[in-house]
Write a protein that holds these residues in place. Structure first.
Motif, PDB file in Angstrom:
ATOM      1  N   ILE A 152     -37.879 -36.659 -55.749  1.00 35.26           N
ATOM      2  CA  ILE A 152     -37.590 -37.341 -54.497  1.00 35.26           C
ATOM      3  C   ILE A 152     -37.117 -38.745 -54.841  1.00 35.26           C
ATOM      4  N   ALA A 153     -35.888 -39.067 -54.484  1.00 37.43           N
ATOM      5  CA  ALA A 153     -35.336 -40.400 -54.734  1.00 37.43           C
ATOM      6  C   ALA A 153     -34.829 -40.960 -53.416  1.00 37.43           C
ATOM      7  N   ASN A 154     -35.360 -42.102 -53.024  1.00 36.77           N
ATOM      8  CA  ASN A 154     -34.974 -42.733 -51.760  1.00 36.77           C
ATOM      9  C   ASN A 154     -35.121 -41.777 -50.584  1.00 36.77           C
ATOM     10  N   ASN A 155     -36.209 -41.041 -50.557  1.00 30.48           N
ATOM     11  CA  ASN A 155     -36.525 -40.087 -49.496  1.00 30.48           C
ATOM     12  C   ASN A 155     -35.526 -38.944 -49.396  1.00 30.48           C
ATOM     13  N   VAL A 156     -34.869 -38.620 -50.491  1.00 28.82           N
ATOM     14  CA  VAL A 156     -33.884 -37.549 -50.520  1.00 28.82           C
ATOM     15  C   VAL A 156     -34.186 -36.622 -51.681  1.00 28.82           C
ATOM     16  N   ILE A 157     -34.058 -35.329 -51.445  1.00 30.72           N
ATOM     17  CA  ILE A 157     -34.160 -34.332 -52.509  1.00 30.72           C
ATOM     18  C   ILE A 157     -32.760 -33.748 -52.659  1.00 30.72           C
ATOM     19  N   ASP A 158     -32.122 -34.044 -53.780  1.00 31.31           N
ATOM     20  CA  ASP A 158     -30.761 -33.571 -54.011  1.00 31.31           C
ATOM     21  C   ASP A 158     -30.754 -32.155 -54.564  1.00 31.31           C
ATOM     22  N   ASN A 159     -29.789 -31.382 -54.135  1.00 30.66           N
ATOM     23  CA  ASN A 159     -29.519 -30.045 -54.670  1.00 30.66           C
ATOM     24  C   ASN A 159     -30.748 -29.154 -54.759  1.00 30.66           C
ATOM     25  N   PRO A 160     -31.462 -28.933 -53.670  1.00 31.62           N
ATOM     26  CA  PRO A 160     -32.634 -28.052 -53.773  1.00 31.62           C
ATOM     27  C   PRO A 160     -32.208 -26.623 -54.079  1.00 31.62           C
ATOM     28  N   ALA A 161     -32.990 -25.951 -54.893  1.00 28.39           N
ATOM     29  CA  ALA A 161     -32.735 -24.537 -55.172  1.00 28.39           C
ATOM     30  C   ALA A 161     -32.828 -23.754 -53.867  1.00 28.39           C
ATOM     31  N   ALA A 162     -32.055 -22.712 -53.749  1.00 26.39           N
ATOM     32  CA  ALA A 162     -31.990 -21.929 -52.510  1.00 26.39           C
ATOM     33  C   ALA A 162     -33.342 -21.341 -52.123  1.00 26.39           C
ATOM     34  N   ASN A 163     -34.180 -21.001 -53.115  1.00 23.11           N
ATOM     35  CA  ASN A 163     -35.469 -20.402 -52.779  1.00 23.11           C
ATOM     36  C   ASN A 163     -36.505 -21.426 -52.306  1.00 23.11           C
ATOM     37  N   LEU A 164     -36.105 -22.683 -52.166  1.00 19.86           N
ATOM     38  CA  LEU A 164     -36.976 -23.722 -51.605  1.00 19.86           C
ATOM     39  C   LEU A 164     -36.622 -24.022 -50.147  1.00 19.86           C
ATOM     40  N   ILE A 165     -35.522 -23.475 -49.675  1.00 19.68           N
ATOM     41  CA  ILE A 165     -35.021 -23.801 -48.338  1.00 19.68           C
ATOM     42  C   ILE A 165     -35.509 -22.762 -47.335  1.00 19.68           C
ATOM     43  N   TRP A 166     -36.293 -23.219 -46.374  1.00 15.71           N
ATOM     44  CA  TRP A 166     -36.867 -22.345 -45.345  1.00 15.71           C
ATOM     45  C   TRP A 166     -36.163 -22.584 -44.026  1.00 15.71           C
ATOM     46  N   LYS A 167     -35.637 -21.545 -43.446  1.00 16.84           N
ATOM     47  CA  LYS A 167     -35.022 -21.640 -42.124  1.00 16.84           C
ATOM     48  C   LYS A 167     -36.136 -21.451 -41.110  1.00 16.84           C
ATOM     49  N   ILE A 168     -36.414 -22.501 -40.367  1.00 18.67           N
ATOM     50  CA  ILE A 168     -37.468 -22.446 -39.368  1.00 18.67           C
ATOM     51  C   ILE A 168     -36.827 -22.135 -38.030  1.00 18.67           C
ATOM     52  N   GLU A 169     -37.334 -21.081 -37.374  1.00 16.50           N
ATOM     53  CA  GLU A 169     -36.793 -20.675 -36.075  1.00 16.50           C
ATOM     54  C   GLU A 169     -37.927 -20.447 -35.088  1.00 16.50           C
ATOM     55  N   ALA A 170     -37.727 -20.930 -33.867  1.00 15.84           N
ATOM     56  CA  ALA A 170     -38.701 -20.720 -32.799  1.00 15.84           C
ATOM     57  C   ALA A 170     -38.709 -19.253 -32.393  1.00 15.84           C
ATOM     58  N   THR A 171     -39.886 -18.737 -32.083  1.00 18.91           N
ATOM     59  CA  THR A 171     -40.010 -17.335 -31.669  1.00 18.91           C
ATOM     60  C   THR A 171     -39.956 -17.175 -30.155  1.00 18.91           C
ATOM     61  N   GLY A 172     -40.068 -18.279 -29.434  1.00 19.46           N
ATOM     62  CA  GLY A 172     -40.041 -18.221 -27.978  1.00 19.46           C
ATOM     63  C   GLY A 172     -41.422 -18.283 -27.354  1.00 19.46           C
ATOM     64  N   ASP A 173     -42.467 -18.152 -28.172  1.00 22.11           N
ATOM     65  CA  ASP A 173     -43.831 -18.205 -27.635  1.00 22.11           C
ATOM     66  C   ASP A 173     -44.606 -19.417 -28.161  1.00 22.11           C
ATOM     67  N   GLY A 174     -43.882 -20.419 -28.649  1.00 20.47           N
ATOM     68  CA  GLY A 174     -44.528 -21.619 -29.168  1.00 20.47           C
ATOM     69  C   GLY A 174     -44.789 -21.575 -30.664  1.00 20.47           C
ATOM     70  N   SER A 175     -44.447 -20.483 -31.295  1.00 20.56           N
ATOM     71  CA  SER A 175     -44.623 -20.396 -32.745  1.00 20.56           C
ATOM     72  C   SER A 175     -43.259 -20.304 -33.423  1.00 20.56           C
ATOM     73  N   TYR A 176     -43.287 -20.250 -34.744  1.00 19.17           N
ATOM     74  CA  TYR A 176     -42.065 -20.260 -35.538  1.00 19.17           C
ATOM     75  C   TYR A 176     -42.158 -19.233 -36.658  1.00 19.17           C
ATOM     76  N   THR A 177     -40.995 -18.839 -37.168  1.00 23.80           N
ATOM     77  CA  THR A 177     -40.942 -18.061 -38.403  1.00 23.80           C
ATOM     78  C   THR A 177     -40.339 -18.957 -39.475  1.00 23.80           C
ATOM     79  N   LEU A 178     -40.739 -18.698 -40.735  1.00 19.41           N
ATOM     80  CA  LEU A 178     -40.211 -19.409 -41.897  1.00 19.41           C
ATOM     81  C   LEU A 178     -39.469 -18.374 -42.724  1.00 19.41           C
ATOM     82  N   TYR A 179     -38.141 -18.441 -42.724  1.00 15.44           N
ATOM     83  CA  TYR A 179     -37.319 -17.429 -43.378  1.00 15.44           C
ATOM     84  C   TYR A 179     -36.559 -18.043 -44.537  1.00 15.44           C
TER      85      TYR A 179
END
Length: 178
Positions: free
Chosen positions: A78-105
Motif C-alpha cells: 500500500i503506497a499513498n493509500n493505493v494498491i497498484d496492479n492487484p492480482a485478479a484473485n484479490l478483486i471481489w465484485k460486491i453486489e447487492a442481493t436486494g434484501d440488504g445483503s451482498y454477494t462477494l464474487y
C-alpha cells in the motif's frame, strides 16, 4: 480510477478493459491483532455500491483461494493509500442481493465467497447459496464489518476477519483483525 489505456499484460494480473474504479475496504490496523489501540485508513467510508473491491487488513488481502478451509492472505503493498496492479484473485465484485445483503464474487475463479455453516471456515461456491450472503457496514471512522448472514442466523462465528496464522474466514468478533 484507472485510465482506459492502462492495460497490464501479466496473466495473473487484472486486465483493465475500460475506466474502472477500485475501492479498498480497510479496517482497523493494529500490531497485536487483539483489537487494542489502532488507526484506520479512510479510503472509502461511503455506502457500499456494486463494484470491485479489495478486502484488506494489516496489509493482507483476501484471496479467492482456499487453504485449510480459509481464504488465503496475500500481502499487498500500500503506497499513498493505493494498491497498484492487484492480482485478479484479490478483486471481489460486491453486489447487492436486494434484501440488504451482498454477494462477494471473484471473476478470476468464477466463484462466490461463502461460509460452510461452521465456525472459522470459508469456501468458494460456484452458485449462490444461503452461505454466500454477507452484510457490510462501514462506520464513520472507516472501519468495515462484513458478516455472514447464514452463520449469524445459525449462531456460529460469522464476522469476516483475518487470522494471521490461518487466513480469512468467519470468526468470532475478537479473532484476528477486522
Amino acid at each position: 480510477s484507472v485510465q482506459p489505456e492502462t492495460v497490464y499484460a501479466v496473466a495473473d494480473k487484472y486486465t483493465v478493459t475500460g475506466d474502472v474504479t477500485f475501492y479498498a475496504l480497510y479496517s482497523r490496523v493494529d500490531t497485536s491483532g487483539a483489537g487494542g489501540a489502532s488507526s484506520a485508513f479512510e479510503l472509502y467510508t461511503g455506502e457500499i455500491t456494486d463494484g470491485n473491491y479489495l478486502i484488506v487488513s494489516n496489509g493482507g488481502a483476501m484471496e479467492a483461494t482456499i487453504y485449510k478451509d480459509r481464504f488465503v492472505v496475500t500481502t499487498v503493498e500500500i503506497a499513498n493509500n493505493v494498491i497498484d496492479n492487484p492480482a485478479a484473485n484479490l478483486i471481489w465484485k460486491i453486489e447487492a442481493t436486494g434484501d440488504g445483503s451482498y454477494t462477494l464474487y471473484n471473476e478470476s475463479v468464477g466463484a462466490y465467497a461463502s461460509s460452510t455453516g461452521a465456525k472459522n471456515k470459508g469456501k468458494l461456491s460456484t452458485t449462490v447459496t444461503d452461505y454466500c450472503t454477507w452484510t457490510i457496514a462501514i462506520a464513520e471512522d472507516g472501519t468495515c464489518t462484513i458478516e455472514n448472514v447464514y452463520n449469524k442466523g445459525a449462531g456460529v462465528n460469522y464476522t469476516l476477519r483475518r487470522n494471521a496464522n490461518n487466513g480469512w474466514a468467519p470468526y468470532n468478533a475478537t479473532t484476528g483483525t477486522a
